[in-house]
Design an enzyme around this catalytic site. Structure first.
Site, PDB file in Angstrom:
ATOM      1  N   GLY A  72       0.821  -1.205   0.000  1.00 58.06           N
ATOM      2  CA  GLY A  72       0.000   0.000   0.000  1.00 58.06           C
ATOM      3  C   GLY A  72       0.851   1.249   0.000  1.00 58.06           C
ATOM      4  O   GLY A  72       0.358   2.358   0.243  1.00 58.06           O
ATOM      5  N   THR A  73       2.134   1.090  -0.283  1.00 61.41           N
ATOM      6  CA  THR A  73       3.073   2.195  -0.131  1.00 61.41           C
ATOM      7  C   THR A  73       3.537   2.784  -1.453  1.00 61.41           C
ATOM      8  O   THR A  73       4.184   3.836  -1.464  1.00 61.41           O
ATOM      9  CB  THR A  73       4.294   1.712   0.663  1.00 61.41           C
ATOM     10  OG1 THR A  73       4.725   0.471   0.083  1.00 61.41           O
ATOM     11  CG2 THR A  73       3.935   1.468   2.110  1.00 61.41           C
ATOM     12  N   LEU A  84      12.202   8.274  -5.319  1.00 58.79           N
ATOM     13  CA  LEU A  84      11.764   7.870  -6.660  1.00 58.79           C
ATOM     14  C   LEU A  84      10.464   8.541  -7.077  1.00 58.79           C
ATOM     15  O   LEU A  84      10.210   8.724  -8.263  1.00 58.79           O
ATOM     16  CB  LEU A  84      11.619   6.343  -6.733  1.00 58.79           C
ATOM     17  CG  LEU A  84      12.963   5.589  -6.638  1.00 58.79           C
ATOM     18  CD1 LEU A  84      12.720   4.087  -6.479  1.00 58.79           C
ATOM     19  CD2 LEU A  84      13.830   5.852  -7.863  1.00 58.79           C
ATOM     20  N   LYS A  98       5.459  12.097  -4.536  1.00 62.56           N
ATOM     21  CA  LYS A  98       4.113  12.004  -3.958  1.00 62.56           C
ATOM     22  C   LYS A  98       3.979  10.785  -3.039  1.00 62.56           C
ATOM     23  O   LYS A  98       3.519  10.908  -1.895  1.00 62.56           O
ATOM     24  CB  LYS A  98       3.100  11.913  -5.098  1.00 62.56           C
ATOM     25  CG  LYS A  98       1.656  11.961  -4.651  1.00 62.56           C
ATOM     26  CD  LYS A  98       0.750  11.979  -5.866  1.00 62.56           C
ATOM     27  CE  LYS A  98      -0.675  12.277  -5.484  1.00 62.56           C
ATOM     28  NZ  LYS A  98      -1.526  12.405  -6.672  1.00 62.56           N
ATOM     29  N   GLU A 116       9.916   3.867   7.322  1.00 62.58           N
ATOM     30  CA  GLU A 116       9.752   3.961   8.772  1.00 62.58           C
ATOM     31  C   GLU A 116      10.334   5.218   9.400  1.00 62.58           C
ATOM     32  O   GLU A 116       9.986   5.568  10.526  1.00 62.58           O
ATOM     33  CB  GLU A 116      10.400   2.733   9.431  1.00 62.58           C
ATOM     34  CG  GLU A 116       9.692   1.430   9.092  1.00 62.58           C
ATOM     35  CD  GLU A 116      10.566   0.218   9.359  1.00 62.58           C
ATOM     36  OE1 GLU A 116      11.659   0.138   8.772  1.00 62.58           O
ATOM     37  OE2 GLU A 116      10.163  -0.639  10.145  1.00 62.58           O
TER      38      GLU A 116
HETATM   39 MO1  MOS Z   1       7.877  -2.737   8.999  1.00 58.36          MO
HETATM   40  S1  MOS Z   1       7.559  -2.942  10.995  1.00 58.36           S
HETATM   41  O1  MOS Z   1       9.453  -3.274   8.797  1.00 58.36           O
HETATM   42  O2  MOS Z   1       6.680  -3.508   8.146  1.00 58.36           O
END
Ligand code: MOS
Length: 734
Positions: A463-464, A628, A631, A701
């Site tokens: 989802g990223t 990359l 957005k 993260e």
């Molecule tokens: Mo993350 S806690 O490395 O999905």
């Protein structure tokens, strides 16, 4: 060929290429898969936290409508232990015997024709327990404690001597409540056996690991297991293990010789797929009165399940966070009667960063120095543990740009000096040095007669934006438009990829795609090596460039041809190339591989009489190497900042005295709502990282880390109160 690291910091803010499918319901999540003749499973979970099952009566469930079978420890076959992965051993199989190690442990799985029948019948399974007193709480003296459980303890210099000789001797203890990941998508497993092979749709962030786990547990070659996760409704680390419910779904499908679907309920998500462990940290720091940090000693204890392991590297980032001449770290794990924790949103770093960056703020007040100035004075110009230059480090730019955008220089030093009626206003900041995580990754790239490319890799997009950045990178490397690149992810049969976690997939995958694209261009040039009709005849990779779907001479764009023309003339349907990148440095490079860096700035308003805390501003400046897609990257960082607000002020998994999770619903477990989130400012700084050909460092993260400390430091600036325990609930401020 065009330089891979374009030198540009920010990639085009291309919309997510999977966005339309996702918002129109066309993207299949694991729970969306169905097969003809599929049965449905529901779990029965322990209602005690410790003891043994005295009796288990399934008779009522077995005669309930639609029920096909009930699997318990009495009839489950013996299964092999799961494998060791690079984030620790596999979870314990809960139906191995009659022992109960935590509340919510699976004790039976009911399989029926419909999900409703399975859930209904699950309530009819009667379980009686011989209950034992559970061991709960991170400081519990009855909890067995493992020392240096990961072999990651470190020591440099004579820390004790340096601490003793320091003018300022800081020694404080921090506590963090356990938290639960809670991705929106309920975790699900759909398993289907056919001719001794099994296809599994599982909510995994790591298809290759899921395949390995299922193969090991069921005694199969990996080639007999296929794990598919093209889309996932979030992970936050919960999908980095193959959990018992997934094994039970695969087992049920094998026993029944029918496809089986198992979807966890929201309360089961709290007990079945990990959580951030509760932790206690003691931090000792020695400093001079003019703000030189001389030594740090960081000791952390986190919790784990009674007979399980979890890696929570709380102290890992500390030795290299600042230029302290001496540093020591100590890790402890206390075993409790709780569901086994797991990776959650910057595991370890998030906790360690809270303590470390709160401590620096405290020291800055003890010596009367601006908190930002203290960090600048102790900036690690080189990698402290090795003395090597960083592969990239724009932390100074993070501080500078973040401070400018936030307006840090206007902040009065004195706590309780800003006020707006009944609201005390405060501003705080934190620095972040994030560890780099890297692993081997492979990818395959092909171009066909239509001139379009296909990129394939087993890694998954949780989802990223992985689909999108992969398409963008391949388009750039092959001189195509983004629309001309198709990306296939989330299938363990595709080229091996590491986890979508640890902020490591973009880094690993970009290296693999770069290698594959390079090999593909080489294959095109090989094809025309002796081709008299090609302007590229006999040319090598470093003589050409790619633009507009054409390979051409770098110094003469008119001398070239497009992919389709080459394929056509040579009677080829497509050319395919594989790529691989391991985490080793480019040839001859002696550098410390840097992770991301960041500076976080927070402003809070604390109601003087009620203790309510509101975050009014949050600014983050991030060095993640080359970005990359501006957005998707910004979305990652603002998402992470919201998680940081949750960690600072709201999130807490509450265990009651019996070891039951008392707030296991999204109604009771507090997360930030829109009204809790101010406008979030994100700036990217730095440049492409030298250690990775594409220049990427990863940024999943880093946006979480530092936010809780920046908020806690702002609370101190507002109120004069130092809160060393998360979440900062209003009772702690009254
Ligand atoms: Mo993350 S806690 O490395 O999905």
């Amino acid at each position: 060929m065009t330089a891979v690291s374009s030198g540009k910091l920010l990639g085009e803010p291309v919309d997510r290429i999977d966005g339309h499918l996702k918002v129109t319901g066309g993207a299949p999540y694991p729970s969306d898969f169905s097969y003809p003749d599929m049965a449905h499973a529901a779990l029965v979970q322990s209602t005690v936290a410790a003891g043994t099952i005295r009796s288990l009566d399934t008779a009522g469930a077995l005669v309930a409508p639609g029920v096909l079978t009930v699997i318990t420890h009495e009839n489950a076959p013996a299964l092999a232990e799961g494998p060791m992965t690079n984030i620790g051993p596999s979870p314990r199989f809960p139906l191995a015997d009659n022992r109960i190690l935590h509340h919510g442990q699976h004790v039976a799985v009911v399989v029926a024709e419909t999900p409703e029948q399975a859930r209904d019948a699950a309530r009819l399974v009667r379980v009686e327990y011989d209950e034992a007193a559970p061991v709960l709480g991170v400081g519990n003296p009855d909890a067995p404690v493992l020392t240096d459980p990961y072999g990651m303890e470190s020591s440099r210099g004579d820390v004790e001597a340096a601490l003793a000789a320091s003018d300022v001797q800081y020694d404080e203890t921090f506590h963090m409540a356990p938290e639960t990941n809670n991705p929106l998508g309920l975790f699900a497993t759909v398993a289907r056996w056919e001719d001794g092979r099994v296809t599994v749709h599982d909510s995994s962030q790591w298809p290759a690991m899921a395949r390995q786990s299922i193969a090991t547990v069921f005694g199969l070659p990996e080639s007999a297991v296929r794990v598919l996760v093209p889309y996932l409704g979030g992970g936050f680390g919960a999908g980095l293990r193959t959990w018992p419910h997934a094994i039970l779904a695969v087992l049920a499908a094998r026993m029944l010789e029918r496809p089986v679907k198992l979807v966890l309920t929201r309360p089961q998500m709290f007990t079945s797929v990990g959580h951030r462990p509760e932790s206690v940290q003691r931090l000792r720091i020695g400093a001079t009165t003019d703000g030189r940090l001389l030594a740090v000693d960081h000791e952390a204890t986190a919790t784990r399940g009674a007979e399980e392991m979890n890696i929570e590297p709380i102290t890992m980032g500390t030795p290299d966070a600042y230029a302290w001449p001496s540093a020591a770290t100590h890790d402890r794990l206390a075993a409790l009667n709780i569901p086994n924790p797991g990776a959650m949103r910057a595991p370890g770093h998030a906790e360690g960063g809270f303590a470390l960056e709160s401590a620096l703020d405290e020291i800055s007040y003890r010596i009367g120095m601006d908190p930002l100035e203290l960090r600048l004075r102790n900036h690690a110009e080189v990698h402290p543990s090795t003395g090597l230059p960083w592969s990239s480090n724009a932390l100074r730019d993070c501080y500078r740009v973040g401070a400018e955008r936030f307006g840090w220089s206007a902040r009065p030093a004195e706590p309780r000096s800003l006020r707006d009626g009944a609201w005390l206003v405060g501003q705080g900041m934190a620095g972040v040095t994030f560890s780099r995580w890297a692993a081997v990754c492979r990818a395959q790239v092909s171009v066909g007669r239509d001139g379009a490319a296909l990129v394939r890799c087993a890694g998954t997009d949780i989802g990223t934006g992985t689909y999108t950045i992969t398409a963008q990178l391949a388009a750039e490397l092959l001189g195509l438009d983004v629309e001309q690149v198709r990306v296939e992810l989330g299938d363990s049969d595709l080229p091996l990829a590491p986890q979508s976690g640890g902020s490591g997939l973009a880094l690993a995958l970009s290296g693999a795609v770069e290698d594959a694209a390079r090999n593909l261009l080489r294959a095109f040039l090989d094809t025309v090596r002796d081709d008299d009709s090609s302007p590229l005849r006999g040319r090598s990779l470093d003589e050409v460039a790619v633009t507009g779907g054409r390979i051409h001479l770098a110094n003469d764009p008119s001398a070239g041809e497009d992919y389709a023309a080459i394929l056509d003339r040579h009677g080829l349907r497509e050319l395919v190339a594989d790529g691989e990148k391991d985490p080793s440095p480019p040839e001859g490079l002696s550098m410390a591989p840097a992770g991301a860096f960041a500076a976080q700035f927070a402003e809070v308003r604390v109601h003087e009489e009620l203790g309510i805390v509101r975050v009014s501003r949050l600014a983050s400046a991030v060095d993640a190497g080359r970005v990359l897609n501006e957005k998707t990257a910004r979305s990652q960082v603002i998402g992470a900042m919201v998680l940081g607000i949750g960690m600072a002020l709201l999130e807490e998994t509450s265990f009651d005295a019996g070891g039951r999770i008392a707030n296991a619903t999204l109604g009771d477990y507090l997360i930030p709502a829109h009204a809790d989130v101010p406008d979030l400012d994100v700036a990217f700084v730095g440049g492409p990282d030298a250690f990775n050909a594409v220049g990427v460092k990863g940024l999943g993260e880093v946006g979480v880390v530092g936010v809780p400390a920046a908020i806690a430091n702002a609370v101190h600036h507002a109120t004069g109160r130092r809160i060393r325990s998360l979440p900062i609930t209003l009772d702690k401020l009254l």
